[in-house]
Motif scaffolding. Structure first.
Motif, PDB file in Angstrom:
ATOM      1  N   THR A 194     -31.709 -17.933 -47.194  1.00  0.00           N
ATOM      2  CA  THR A 194     -30.697 -17.075 -48.195  1.00  0.00           C
ATOM      3  C   THR A 194     -29.263 -16.961 -47.656  1.00  0.00           C
ATOM      4  O   THR A 194     -28.319 -16.517 -48.158  1.00  0.00           O
ATOM      5  CB  THR A 194     -31.204 -15.569 -47.866  1.00  0.00           C
ATOM      6  N   ALA A 195     -29.166 -17.646 -46.404  1.00  0.00           N
ATOM      7  CA  ALA A 195     -27.778 -17.772 -45.783  1.00  0.00           C
ATOM      8  C   ALA A 195     -26.897 -18.607 -46.733  1.00  0.00           C
ATOM      9  O   ALA A 195     -25.736 -18.611 -46.669  1.00  0.00           O
ATOM     10  CB  ALA A 195     -27.683 -18.344 -44.611  1.00  0.00           C
ATOM     11  N   ILE A 216     -26.588 -18.166 -49.821  1.00  0.00           N
ATOM     12  CA  ILE A 216     -25.967 -17.416 -50.700  1.00  0.00           C
ATOM     13  C   ILE A 216     -24.563 -16.832 -50.132  1.00  0.00           C
ATOM     14  O   ILE A 216     -23.433 -17.042 -50.630  1.00  0.00           O
ATOM     15  CB  ILE A 216     -26.893 -15.959 -51.019  1.00  0.00           C
ATOM     16  N   LYS A 217     -24.564 -16.783 -48.842  1.00  0.00           N
ATOM     17  CA  LYS A 217     -23.309 -16.178 -48.144  1.00  0.00           C
ATOM     18  C   LYS A 217     -22.253 -17.349 -48.327  1.00  0.00           C
ATOM     19  O   LYS A 217     -21.046 -17.345 -48.569  1.00  0.00           O
ATOM     20  CB  LYS A 217     -23.620 -15.781 -46.681  1.00  0.00           C
ATOM     21  N   ILE A 273     -29.126 -12.839 -45.808  1.00  0.00           N
ATOM     22  CA  ILE A 273     -28.078 -12.304 -46.503  1.00  0.00           C
ATOM     23  C   ILE A 273     -27.929 -10.823 -46.429  1.00  0.00           C
ATOM     24  O   ILE A 273     -26.787 -10.328 -46.321  1.00  0.00           O
ATOM     25  CB  ILE A 273     -28.289 -12.808 -47.978  1.00  0.00           C
ATOM     26  N   GLN A 307     -25.634  -9.286 -43.867  1.00  0.00           N
ATOM     27  CA  GLN A 307     -24.234 -10.036 -43.679  1.00  0.00           C
ATOM     28  C   GLN A 307     -22.977  -8.856 -44.046  1.00  0.00           C
ATOM     29  O   GLN A 307     -21.935  -9.060 -44.131  1.00  0.00           O
ATOM     30  CB  GLN A 307     -24.282 -11.046 -44.474  1.00  0.00           C
ATOM     31  N   TYR A 316     -21.419  -9.006 -49.293  1.00  0.00           N
ATOM     32  CA  TYR A 316     -22.502  -9.701 -49.815  1.00  0.00           C
ATOM     33  C   TYR A 316     -23.548  -9.156 -50.727  1.00  0.00           C
ATOM     34  O   TYR A 316     -23.954  -9.396 -51.842  1.00  0.00           O
ATOM     35  CB  TYR A 316     -23.141 -10.539 -48.569  1.00  0.00           C
ATOM     36  N   THR A 317     -23.893  -7.931 -50.236  1.00  0.00           N
ATOM     37  CA  THR A 317     -24.936  -7.346 -50.825  1.00  0.00           C
ATOM     38  C   THR A 317     -24.367  -6.510 -52.157  1.00  0.00           C
ATOM     39  O   THR A 317     -25.260  -6.421 -53.122  1.00  0.00           O
ATOM     40  CB  THR A 317     -25.540  -6.070 -49.941  1.00  0.00           C
ATOM     41  N   GLN A 351     -25.276  -8.714 -55.180  1.00  0.00           N
ATOM     42  CA  GLN A 351     -26.652  -8.735 -55.675  1.00  0.00           C
ATOM     43  C   GLN A 351     -26.761  -8.126 -57.019  1.00  0.00           C
ATOM     44  O   GLN A 351     -26.320  -7.014 -57.376  1.00  0.00           O
ATOM     45  CB  GLN A 351     -27.663  -8.357 -54.798  1.00  0.00           C
TER      46      GLN A 351
END
Length: 639
Positions: free
Chosen positions: A108-109, A111-112, A159, A162, A166-167, A170
């Protein structure tokens, strides 16, 4: 008991530990909690399994916060009696399923990095079965706006640690998602029908936008004509851009466009003779949705080849191409060594790292060492039996075609790779399917992009491409060459013949070896106008090449006091070494003289091995073999 809450200046006195308020304070003051995903990874279960246990009240101290379960980090897990480890996600490309019901390697990193770098259009080029589809579905699950939140799927992942930057992204955007991985048809008519069907399914998935007051009647009519298949044939290439516009209007957020394996229909077109038709359709479809589209937030595509020279991405100044040469995103496709070590340790086979490294490692994406994820998972699932798992996951038709049509130089270079050598080649990441056949220099670019070669060393050229030292990455791909590729270059070199040759050679049965070669000659020599010594030498070298796992295959090298023909140098101290000297009789011989002449020549060949001291630097047992040929006849002498 008194409990102080830092920074509050207040002291609370709780008389009973059964007080609900006491439990809340205890959570905030004295306990460390982890998510159900973190607990699942800790104990080798699936997230869904842990959630079910919490819901049934089997986990002491667990509580639900919103849609996610939180569990005391020091919980001693004693529930259940199932096998400890979660099932491995072999062939699972659905992210929600993978993270809930299977052992999940956290990528999922990615996504970052996507949020940080924000490429407007990015193309991820990797070999098949290296996690492209699962990662693309992960992006869809994370970014797509849904009636039911998917945030709980990411709690406990990289993710989610972070921060809010970032959240907060979503579940925010409308997403268009096409997958072309199953568009594998032998003619253009069927391909077009299924391309249209893929588009129709995605339109149906977004049918709720028709209820938006921002969608005008003309757009609703267009939408309906796509769904019922009555859209004018010339307008199907506009469906991607039109859907992005309607979603933007309805959701009042710009759109993500995700397209998985965009080049699969193109490869089918090349193989089956409708290349121009499929390239024209894909060019117009993609350029409409990706080029200067004001409704686009970001777009991500996956594939194996860029197909840039066909102008599919013409005018896309915002295109970022992430190939196997690029450092950015390199660790997200395939498994890194640390991830492989964790998998092996979690499944109780930590002592297998050397074996799994020899078989499935060797890839280099950017500056990251990468293992083949498909093969690693299958290896662990099969209780650590090493074999070529990857070769059955797709077609090698294009490679078989290029080798069957390649010249002698190309075939010799591929043989050299199989025998452990390397090849220095100019690598063009924009290689296209027709060039693979027409231009020999593009063959090695295709083999690299397809996962059949890896980079040992590289140097950046003036045009941004690279001059690379290429080699076969591991044992698995050596087997792919042997069984799926080299076997196609010549119908004569069947697996049965190769096995018969190996058996006769390794058992030291000179008579059986002679019979194998004799049978081979009678069936195949008619393919050639003449049978010079070079042909016979190549014949035995080709048969010997299948023993590369056990031997270093050497040909026409200096040793002792001369140059031997073929030498098989054992890679260990168990197997014997072999030196094979080949003789060809050019004189015309009467039938009665053939055997005597060939026997004399074969004996002379064995004597030459001793006289020239070809075995001087070999350790262990050395078997000396002389082989003499005349047309379709041969004699083998072994010492």
């Amino acid at each position: 008991m008194p409990i102080f809450i830092a920074g509050s200046g207040k002291c609370f006195h709780l008389e009973t530990s059964h007080s609900p308020f006491y439990n809340v304070l205890k959570r905030s003051v004295t306990m460390t909690y982890i998510t159900s995903l973190e607990m699942a990874n800790k104990i080798g279960k699936t997230k869904r399994w842990v959630n079910d246990c919490c819901a049934k009240g089997l986990v002491q101290g667990a509580y639900k916060e919103g849609n996610r379960w939180l569990i005391p980090a020091d919980t001693r897990w004693k529930v259940g009696s199932e096998n400890r480890y979660a099932p491995l996600p072999i062939g699972v490309s659905n992210f929600e399923l993978a993270i809930s019901d299977y052992y999940y390697v956290d990528k999922t990193a990615l996504i970052k990095d996507v949020i940080d770098y924000r490429p407007q259009v990015a193309l991820f080029l990797r070999p098949r079965r290296f996690g492209k589809s699962l990662n693309l579905d992960m992006l869809k699950t994370f970014f797509e706006k849904n009636a039911d939140s998917k945030a709980d799927l990411f709690s406990g992942t990289n993710i989610w640690r972070q921060g809010s930057k970032y959240t907060n992204e979503q579940g925010k955007y409308p997403v268009i998602y096409f997958t072309f991985k199953d568009i594998k048809f032998s003619n253009w008519d069927e391909t077009l029908i299924n391309l249209k069907n893929t588009i129709q399914l995605e339109y149906r998935r977004h049918s709720n936008i028709l209820e938006s007051p921002n969608i005008q009647q003309i757009d609703k009519d267009f939408f309906s004509s796509v769904v019922d298949g009555t859209l004018n044939s010339a307008l199907w290439v506009t469906t991607l851009s039109r859907l992005s516009e309607m979603l933007h209007l309805a959701e009042e957020e710009s759109v993500f466009i995700l397209i998985d394996e965009y080049d699969t229909p193109i490869q089918q077109g090349h193989t089956n003779g409708f290349y121009d038709e499929v390239v024209a359709f894909m060019r117009n479809l993609l350029s409409g949705g990706l080029k200067d589209n004001p409704h686009l937030h970001m777009a991500f595509l996956t594939g194996i080849l860029r197909v840039a020279k066909e102008s599919i991405f013409s005018g896309l100044n915002n295109l970022y191409v992430s190939s196997v040469l690029e450092k950015r995103y390199s660790e997200f496709f395939g498994f890194t060594e640390s991830e492989v070590k964790k998998i092996l340790n979690d499944y109780g086979c930590g002592n297998k790292l050397t074996e799994i490294k020899n078989w499935f490692d060797g890839y280099k994406f950017g500056d990251t060492e990468i293992y083949n994820p498909w093969s690693v998972l299958n290896y662990v699932d099969a209780e650590c039996i090493p074999k070529a798992y990857w070769q059955s996951t797709g077609s090698n038709d294009v490679i078989g075609e290029l080798l069957s049509k390649g010249d002698t130089k190309l075939l010799d270079e591929v043989r050299g790779l199989l025998l452990g050598g390397s090849k220095k080649a100019y690598v063009d990441t924009a290689v296209i399917y027709p060039e693979v056949i027409k231009n020999p220099s593009s063959v090695f670019s295709f083999l690299l992009m397809g996962g059949y070669l890896t980079i040992e060393q590289s140097e950046t050229m003036f045009d941004g491409n690279m001059m690379c030292e290429l080699k076969i990455p591991n044992k698995e791909i050596q087997l792919v060459y042997e069984k799926e590729i080299l076997s196609r270059q010549d119908s004569m070199m069947t697996q049965d013949r190769a096995i018969a040759f190996q058996t006769a050679l390794m058992t030291g049965d000179a008579i059986e070896l002679q019979n194998v070669l004799q049978s081979f000659l009678k069936e195949t020599i008619s393919y050639y106008d003449a049978a010079a010594e070079g042909f016979y030498h190549g014949l035995i070298l080709g048969l010997s090449a299948t023993l590369y796992r056990y031997y270093e295959i050497q040909s026409n090298r200096e040793a002792g006091n001369g140059r031997f023909d073929i030498r098989l140098k054992a890679r260990d101290t168990i197997n014997p070494n072999f030196i094979i000297e080949v003789k060809s009789v050019k004189d015309e011989l009467p039938e009665t003289k053939i055997k005597d002449k060939l026997t004399a020549c074969a004996e002379q060949a064995v004597l030459q091995i001793d006289a020239k001291d070809y075995a001087m630097d070999l350790q262990g047992e050395v078997r000396k073999i002389g082989v003499a040929f005349w047309k379709k006849n041969c004699v083998v002498i072994s010492k």
